[in-house]
Write a protein that holds these residues in place. Structure first.
Motif, mmCIF file in Angstrom:
data_model
loop_
_atom_site.group_PDB
_atom_site.id
_atom_site.type_symbol
_atom_site.label_atom_id
_atom_site.label_comp_id
_atom_site.label_asym_id
_atom_site.label_seq_id
_atom_site.Cartn_x
_atom_site.Cartn_y
_atom_site.Cartn_z
ATOM 1 N N GLU A 1 2.560 -6.850 -9.983
ATOM 2 C CA GLU A 1 1.153 -6.650 -10.359
ATOM 3 C C GLU A 1 0.243 -7.043 -9.199
ATOM 4 O OE1 GLU A 1 -2.107 -8.431 -13.585
ATOM 5 O OE2 GLU A 1 -0.032 -9.142 -13.584
ATOM 6 N N PHE A 2 0.577 -8.141 -8.551
ATOM 7 C CA PHE A 2 -0.118 -8.604 -7.362
ATOM 8 C C PHE A 2 0.807 -8.448 -6.161
ATOM 9 C CE2 PHE A 2 -1.912 -11.995 -10.461
ATOM 10 C CZ PHE A 2 -2.817 -11.078 -10.984
ATOM 11 N N ALA A 3 0.230 -8.385 -4.976
ATOM 12 C CA ALA A 3 1.011 -8.308 -3.741
ATOM 13 C C ALA A 3 0.358 -9.211 -2.707
ATOM 14 C CB ALA A 3 1.086 -6.871 -3.229
ATOM 15 N N GLN A 4 1.053 -9.444 -1.604
ATOM 16 C CA GLN A 4 0.530 -10.345 -0.586
ATOM 17 C C GLN A 4 1.011 -9.937 0.793
ATOM 18 O OE1 GLN A 4 2.177 -14.382 -0.883
ATOM 19 N NE2 GLN A 4 3.949 -13.569 -1.963
ATOM 20 N N VAL A 5 0.319 -10.451 1.793
ATOM 21 C CA VAL A 5 0.751 -10.288 3.183
ATOM 22 C C VAL A 5 0.217 -11.486 3.968
ATOM 23 C CG1 VAL A 5 -1.268 -8.921 3.882
ATOM 24 C CG2 VAL A 5 0.863 -8.727 5.157
ATOM 25 N N LEU A 6 1.033 -11.997 4.891
ATOM 26 C CA LEU A 6 0.617 -13.090 5.756
ATOM 27 C C LEU A 6 0.088 -12.525 7.059
ATOM 28 C CD1 LEU A 6 3.520 -15.673 5.265
ATOM 29 C CD2 LEU A 6 1.271 -15.654 4.174
ATOM 30 N N VAL A 7 -1.104 -12.962 7.444
ATOM 31 C CA VAL A 7 -1.734 -12.507 8.683
ATOM 32 C C VAL A 7 -1.763 -13.685 9.659
ATOM 33 C CG1 VAL A 7 -3.768 -11.436 9.703
ATOM 34 C CG2 VAL A 7 -3.162 -10.947 7.311
ATOM 35 N N PRO B 1 -5.970 0.620 0.445
ATOM 36 C CA PRO B 1 -7.137 1.186 1.144
ATOM 37 C C PRO B 1 -8.075 0.107 1.664
ATOM 38 C CG PRO B 1 -6.799 2.221 -1.008
ATOM 39 C CD PRO B 1 -5.912 1.012 -0.964
ATOM 40 N N SER B 2 -9.007 0.520 2.503
ATOM 41 C CA SER B 2 -9.997 -0.399 3.068
ATOM 42 C C SER B 2 -10.730 -1.126 1.944
ATOM 43 C CB SER B 2 -10.997 0.358 3.940
ATOM 44 O OG SER B 2 -11.690 1.333 3.170
ATOM 45 N N GLY B 3 -11.142 -2.365 2.241
ATOM 46 C CA GLY B 3 -11.821 -3.149 1.214
ATOM 47 C C GLY B 3 -12.180 -4.526 1.718
ATOM 48 N N GLY B 4 -12.581 -5.366 0.807
ATOM 49 C CA GLY B 4 -12.956 -6.737 1.137
ATOM 50 C C GLY B 4 -12.643 -7.659 -0.024
ATOM 51 N N VAL B 5 -12.334 -8.912 0.291
ATOM 52 C CA VAL B 5 -12.016 -9.907 -0.738
ATOM 53 C C VAL B 5 -12.652 -11.238 -0.367
ATOM 54 C CG1 VAL B 5 -9.828 -8.819 -1.394
ATOM 55 C CG2 VAL B 5 -9.858 -10.565 0.408
ATOM 56 N N SER C 1 -11.242 -2.212 7.510
ATOM 57 C CA SER C 1 -11.854 -0.884 7.463
ATOM 58 C C SER C 1 -10.837 0.253 7.459
ATOM 59 C CB SER C 1 -12.814 -0.701 8.653
ATOM 60 O OG SER C 1 -12.121 -0.900 9.871
ATOM 61 N N ILE C 2 -9.562 -0.071 7.589
ATOM 62 C CA ILE C 2 -8.501 0.934 7.534
ATOM 63 C C ILE C 2 -7.448 0.465 6.541
ATOM 64 C CG2 ILE C 2 -8.874 1.717 9.915
ATOM 65 C CD1 ILE C 2 -6.464 0.012 10.746
ATOM 66 N N PRO C 3 -6.595 1.348 6.042
ATOM 67 C CA PRO C 3 -5.546 0.914 5.111
ATOM 68 C C PRO C 3 -4.631 -0.121 5.751
ATOM 69 C CG PRO C 3 -5.774 3.297 5.053
ATOM 70 C CD PRO C 3 -6.610 2.817 6.205
ATOM 71 N N ILE C 4 -4.196 -1.083 4.945
ATOM 72 C CA ILE C 4 -3.273 -2.108 5.404
ATOM 73 C C ILE C 4 -2.019 -2.075 4.527
ATOM 74 C CG2 ILE C 4 -5.075 -3.622 6.324
ATOM 75 C CD1 ILE C 4 -4.757 -5.308 3.748
ATOM 76 N N THR C 5 -0.956 -2.681 5.005
ATOM 77 C CA THR C 5 0.303 -2.721 4.262
ATOM 78 C C THR C 5 0.547 -4.125 3.731
ATOM 79 O OG1 THR C 5 1.257 -0.964 5.636
ATOM 80 C CG2 THR C 5 2.783 -2.332 4.372
ATOM 81 N N CYS D 1 -3.265 -15.862 4.126
ATOM 82 C CA CYS D 1 -2.518 -15.153 3.103
ATOM 83 C C CYS D 1 -3.478 -14.279 2.305
ATOM 84 C CB CYS D 1 -1.797 -16.116 2.163
ATOM 85 S SG CYS D 1 -0.807 -15.264 0.909
ATOM 86 N N LEU D 2 -3.247 -12.979 2.366
ATOM 87 C CA LEU D 2 -4.087 -12.034 1.642
ATOM 88 C C LEU D 2 -3.383 -11.611 0.362
ATOM 89 C CD1 LEU D 2 -6.596 -10.200 1.554
ATOM 90 C CD2 LEU D 2 -5.287 -8.516 2.865
ATOM 91 N N PHE D 3 -3.964 -11.980 -0.774
ATOM 92 C CA PHE D 3 -3.469 -11.553 -2.080
ATOM 93 C C PHE D 3 -4.302 -10.359 -2.540
ATOM 94 C CE2 PHE D 3 -2.480 -16.218 -2.536
ATOM 95 C CZ PHE D 3 -1.097 -16.086 -2.650
ATOM 96 N N VAL D 4 -3.647 -9.342 -3.080
ATOM 97 C CA VAL D 4 -4.383 -8.203 -3.648
ATOM 98 C C VAL D 4 -3.826 -7.868 -5.022
ATOM 99 C CG1 VAL D 4 -5.073 -7.179 -1.454
ATOM 100 C CG2 VAL D 4 -2.893 -6.527 -2.479
ATOM 101 N N ASN D 5 -4.714 -7.424 -5.887
ATOM 102 C CA ASN D 5 -4.355 -6.950 -7.218
ATOM 103 C C ASN D 5 -4.103 -5.442 -7.106
ATOM 104 O OD1 ASN D 5 -4.291 -6.113 -9.923
ATOM 105 N ND2 ASN D 5 -5.823 -7.620 -10.550
#
Length: 208
Positions: A68-74, A149-153, A120-124, A186-190
């Motif tokens: 349901e949620f995903a994450q990526v470490l930057v 897709p591009s976005g902000g959190v 500003s661009i799609p991320i994985t 750590c970017l969490f996205v729903n």
């Protein structure tokens, strides 16, 4: 939100048992400290969390394991300074990969977060497949790459409650966590329907 979630969990014997196990793991240090810090980090540690905060932690954990949620470490290469040292934290965040733009709210006057992270661009990101992969040291959760897709959190630096992380995931479509002593963002996205619109709306407000 956290208190209501706790009430809902306690109505189900299976969910109540899962919560009890999660609290035992948090108190006993069974879970990986770094992973817990990303969800919530407090001065006294997760062993002192109220049941409602353990419930919020469990909700995020199950959301990650179910996909349901995903994450990526930057990578950042440096840990945050105190939350109050906003200019120093902004200088460190300026070193993020050029895909991302991080802004620390210098005023934080009744703000809902410490700042914002946008792209500003799609991320994985890494989404759990719900299938465990056997390894020598045990079972590792399987993941698959998913394009977002591009976005902000919202950005949360240092200490924050699991309930706040959950609030951002459900309301804003995600959250960027930079805990103390961590050199990654750590970017969490729903990934649920409608969450992308929330992230895009936040990005548009930031760009205006």
């Amino acid at each position: 939100m956290a208190d209501r979630l706790l009430d809902d969990l306690l109505y189900s014997p299976a969910a109540a048992a899962a919560l009890a196990q999660a609290r035992r793991h948090l108190r006993g240090g069974v879970v990986e400290v770094e992973a817990v810090d990303r969800i919530g980090q407090t001065h006294k540690g997760p062993s002192k969390w109220l049941p409602s905060q353990a419930a919020a932690y469990l909700r995020i954990f199950t959301g990650l394991t179910s996909g349901e949620f995903a994450q990526v470490l930057v990578p950042l290469g440096t840990a945050p300074n105190l939350d109050s040292e906003r200019q120093a934290n902004q200088a460190a965040l300026d070193g993020l990969h050029s895909t991302f733009r991080a802004t620390v709210d210098t005023a934080q006057d009744h703000a809902d977060a410490d700042g914002q992270v946008s792209w500003s661009i799609p991320i994985t990101v890494d989404q759990s497949t719900g299938v465990g992969l056997p390894e020598a040291a045990g079972v590792r959760p399987g993941t698959r790459p998913v394009s977002v897709p591009s976005g902000g959190v919202p950005l949360e630096i240092g200490y924050t409650m699991p309930s706040r992380t959950l609030h951002h995931l459900l309301v804003s479509g995600g959250v960027a966590r930079w805990p103390y002593h961590h050199e990654h963002l750590c970017l969490f996205v729903n990934l649920q329907p409608g969450s992308s619109r929330a992230r895009q709306a936040r990005q548009e407000v930031s760009a205006s």
